[in-house]
Design a protein around this motif. Structure first.
Motif, PDB file in Angstrom:
ATOM      1  N   GLU A   1       0.847  -1.190   0.000  1.00  0.00           N
ATOM      2  CA  GLU A   1       0.000   0.000   0.000  1.00  0.00           C
ATOM      3  C   GLU A   1       0.886   1.245   0.000  1.00  0.00           C
ATOM      4  N   PRO A   2       0.567   2.242  -0.845  1.00  0.00           N
ATOM      5  CA  PRO A   2       1.390   3.444  -0.874  1.00  0.00           C
ATOM      6  C   PRO A   2       1.438   4.176   0.461  1.00  0.00           C
ATOM      7  N   SER A   3       0.387   4.068   1.246  1.00  0.00           N
ATOM      8  CA  SER A   3       0.379   4.739   2.549  1.00  0.00           C
ATOM      9  C   SER A   3       1.446   4.171   3.483  1.00  0.00           C
ATOM     10  N   VAL A   4       1.695   2.863   3.375  1.00  0.00           N
ATOM     11  CA  VAL A   4       2.725   2.226   4.208  1.00  0.00           C
ATOM     12  C   VAL A   4       4.113   2.702   3.785  1.00  0.00           C
ATOM     13  N   SER A   5       4.346   2.756   2.474  1.00  0.00           N
ATOM     14  CA  SER A   5       5.630   3.254   1.975  1.00  0.00           C
ATOM     15  C   SER A   5       5.828   4.710   2.370  1.00  0.00           C
ATOM     16  N   ALA A   6       4.768   5.502   2.258  1.00  0.00           N
ATOM     17  CA  ALA A   6       4.861   6.920   2.616  1.00  0.00           C
ATOM     18  C   ALA A   6       5.227   7.089   4.084  1.00  0.00           C
ATOM     19  N   ALA A   7       4.639   6.263   4.937  1.00  0.00           N
ATOM     20  CA  ALA A   7       4.966   6.339   6.370  1.00  0.00           C
ATOM     21  C   ALA A   7       6.431   6.009   6.607  1.00  0.00           C
ATOM     22  N   GLY A   8       6.939   4.995   5.919  1.00  0.00           N
ATOM     23  CA  GLY A   8       8.350   4.642   6.068  1.00  0.00           C
ATOM     24  C   GLY A   8       9.263   5.754   5.597  1.00  0.00           C
ATOM     25  N   ILE A   9       8.908   6.385   4.481  1.00  0.00           N
ATOM     26  CA  ILE A   9       9.732   7.467   3.945  1.00  0.00           C
ATOM     27  C   ILE A   9       9.750   8.646   4.912  1.00  0.00           C
ATOM     28  N   PHE A  10       8.613   8.954   5.528  1.00  0.00           N
ATOM     29  CA  PHE A  10       8.616  10.052   6.503  1.00  0.00           C
ATOM     30  C   PHE A  10       9.321   9.665   7.801  1.00  0.00           C
ATOM     31  N   ASN A  11       9.371   8.390   8.121  1.00  0.00           N
ATOM     32  CA  ASN A  11      10.195   7.983   9.257  1.00  0.00           C
ATOM     33  C   ASN A  11      11.670   8.258   8.973  1.00  0.00           C
ATOM     34  N   ILE A  12      12.063   8.094   7.708  1.00  0.00           N
ATOM     35  CA  ILE A  12      13.438   8.416   7.318  1.00  0.00           C
ATOM     36  C   ILE A  12      13.660   9.922   7.378  1.00  0.00           C
ATOM     37  N   ILE A  13      12.715  10.691   6.861  1.00  0.00           N
ATOM     38  CA  ILE A  13      12.833  12.152   6.896  1.00  0.00           C
ATOM     39  C   ILE A  13      12.947  12.662   8.330  1.00  0.00           C
ATOM     40  N   GLU A  14      12.157  12.073   9.234  1.00  0.00           N
ATOM     41  CA  GLU A  14      12.148  12.527  10.626  1.00  0.00           C
ATOM     42  C   GLU A  14      13.216  11.853  11.482  1.00  0.00           C
ATOM     43  N   LYS A  15      14.102  11.114  10.822  1.00  0.00           N
ATOM     44  CA  LYS A  15      15.234  10.465  11.515  1.00  0.00           C
ATOM     45  C   LYS A  15      14.760   9.485  12.595  1.00  0.00           C
ATOM     46  N   LYS A  16      13.647   8.813  12.320  1.00  0.00           N
ATOM     47  CA  LYS A  16      13.130   7.826  13.265  1.00  0.00           C
ATOM     48  C   LYS A  16      13.686   6.429  13.003  1.00  0.00           C
ATOM     49  N   LEU A  17      14.421   6.278  11.906  1.00  0.00           N
ATOM     50  CA  LEU A  17      15.055   5.009  11.579  1.00  0.00           C
ATOM     51  C   LEU A  17      16.567   5.201  11.578  1.00  0.00           C
ATOM     52  N   ALA A  18      17.271   4.220  12.065  1.00  0.00           N
ATOM     53  CA  ALA A  18      18.739   4.259  12.034  1.00  0.00           C
ATOM     54  C   ALA A  18      19.190   3.757  10.666  1.00  0.00           C
ATOM     55  N   ILE A  19      19.776   4.650   9.872  1.00  0.00           N
ATOM     56  CA  ILE A  19      20.244   4.300   8.536  1.00  0.00           C
ATOM     57  C   ILE A  19      21.720   3.953   8.612  1.00  0.00           C
ATOM     58  N   THR A  20      22.049   2.700   8.338  1.00  0.00           N
ATOM     59  CA  THR A  20      23.447   2.259   8.411  1.00  0.00           C
ATOM     60  C   THR A  20      24.060   2.040   7.036  1.00  0.00           C
ATOM     61  N   SER A  21      23.263   2.177   5.991  1.00  0.00           N
ATOM     62  CA  SER A  21      23.752   1.950   4.636  1.00  0.00           C
ATOM     63  C   SER A  21      24.882   2.913   4.293  1.00  0.00           C
ATOM     64  N   LYS A  22      25.901   2.405   3.637  1.00  0.00           N
ATOM     65  CA  LYS A  22      27.017   3.243   3.201  1.00  0.00           C
ATOM     66  C   LYS A  22      26.726   3.914   1.863  1.00  0.00           C
ATOM     67  N   ILE A  23      25.659   3.491   1.192  1.00  0.00           N
ATOM     68  CA  ILE A  23      25.278   4.085  -0.079  1.00  0.00           C
ATOM     69  C   ILE A  23      23.923   4.761   0.049  1.00  0.00           C
ATOM     70  N   ALA A  24      23.607   5.615  -0.915  1.00  0.00           N
ATOM     71  CA  ALA A  24      22.362   6.392  -0.858  1.00  0.00           C
ATOM     72  C   ALA A  24      21.129   5.550  -1.151  1.00  0.00           C
ATOM     73  N   PHE A  25      21.289   4.425  -1.842  1.00  0.00           N
ATOM     74  CA  PHE A  25      20.166   3.620  -2.306  1.00  0.00           C
ATOM     75  C   PHE A  25      19.670   2.695  -1.197  1.00  0.00           C
ATOM     76  N   ILE A  26      18.457   2.969  -0.691  1.00  0.00           N
ATOM     77  CA  ILE A  26      17.873   2.193   0.396  1.00  0.00           C
ATOM     78  C   ILE A  26      16.393   1.954   0.088  1.00  0.00           C
ATOM     79  N   ASN A  27      15.733   1.129   0.909  1.00  0.00           N
ATOM     80  CA  ASN A  27      14.292   0.964   0.747  1.00  0.00           C
ATOM     81  C   ASN A  27      13.551   1.828   1.772  1.00  0.00           C
ATOM     82  N   HIS A  28      12.225   1.766   1.767  1.00  0.00           N
ATOM     83  CA  HIS A  28      11.435   2.651   2.632  1.00  0.00           C
ATOM     84  C   HIS A  28      11.525   2.288   4.106  1.00  0.00           C
ATOM     85  N   LEU A  29      12.174   1.165   4.395  1.00  0.00           N
ATOM     86  CA  LEU A  29      12.424   0.787   5.788  1.00  0.00           C
ATOM     87  C   LEU A  29      13.829   1.148   6.229  1.00  0.00           C
ATOM     88  N   GLY A  30      14.571   1.800   5.345  1.00  0.00           N
ATOM     89  CA  GLY A  30      15.920   2.250   5.681  1.00  0.00           C
ATOM     90  C   GLY A  30      17.003   1.220   5.444  1.00  0.00           C
TER      91      GLY A  30
END
Length: 233
Positions: free
Chosen positions: A199-228
């Motif tokens: 559902e697009p709403s689920v992806s949108a929520a994940g993307i805003f979790n990334i925007i709001e720094k609610k997910l710990a992003i450990t990837s060394k590259i810019a390419f990630i999924n909506h769960l970080g």
């Protein structure tokens, strides 16, 4: 109040992103290709008066992007985020012998050069914000290992978008700006189709979790999924 600019905001994932941002208290600058699409955003404008700003923008036209920047600049001195969501999928089932190269070029104009144009002209508003984020909506189709056997224009343009995101990430990292190319998952949109499991709403929520720094992003590259999580190249 924080503000986000979203391209392709009148339907599908873009609409869900606009809605999610409004739920979370952001001002939303909703970019659409034509003012004819403005009425599609009426439900959000009615629910969140004064927080939805409709911006006409054709990301394939640099003069249109410049005009959109000037319009946004009239009502805000900064943007906390840009989400480059506008995209097209053309020639999906065509073999190399069947490709219409004008449509291949059109795909790059919107899917790759479009985000580049937006970033080029909107960076002053990003520079003026505290801890902002630039997100380019990418796709698993842009990976070398998982791309479809056809779908040349879309896959290639998204692969190029991933490279742009990586180069941009390094360019602005000393300025405290985060940059991601995000695979939103296979979701139910006009592009994804009704058979999509997400559902697009689920992806949108994940993307805003990334925007709001609610997910710990450990990837060394810019390419990630909506769960970080990091995506394969």
């Amino acid at each position: 109040m924080k503000s986000i600019f979203i391209t392709g905001a009148n339907r599908g994932l873009g609409y869900s992103l606009a809605n999610e941002g409004l739920i979370r208290g952001f001002n939303i600058y909703a970019g659409v290709k034509s003012s004819d699409s403005f009425p599609m955003l009426d439900p959000l404008k009615n629910q969140y008066p004064n927080r939805v700003h409709l911006i006409e923008i054709d990301v394939s036209d640099e003069e249109s992007v410049k005009s959109a920047f000037r319009e946004v600049q009239k009502t805000t001195e900064s943007l906390n985020g840009i989400i480059n969501n506008a995209a097209i999928m053309l020639e999906r089932e065509k073999t190399i012998e069947e490709l219409e190269f004008e449509l291949v070029r059109r795909s790059f104009e919107i899917n790759t050069f479009g985000p580049m144009r937006v970033v080029k002209h909107f960076l002053p508003l990003i520079y003026a914000a505290n801890d902002p984020v630039i997100i380019n909506i990418s796709s698993e189709a842009g990976t070398i290992v998982n791309a479809f056997s056809t779908n040349y224009p879309y896959s290639m343009s998204k692969t190029a978008l991933n490279m742009f995101s990586e180069r941009l990430k390094h360019y602005v990292q000393d300025k405290g700006i985060s940059v991601y190319a995000i695979h939103p998952g296979w979701v139910k949109t006009d592009m994804g189709g009704e058979e999509a499991p997400g559902e697009p709403s689920v992806s949108a929520a994940g993307i805003f979790n990334i925007i709001e720094k609610k997910l710990a992003i450990t990837s060394k590259i810019a390419f990630i999924n909506h769960l970080g999580k990091p995506m394969p190249l």
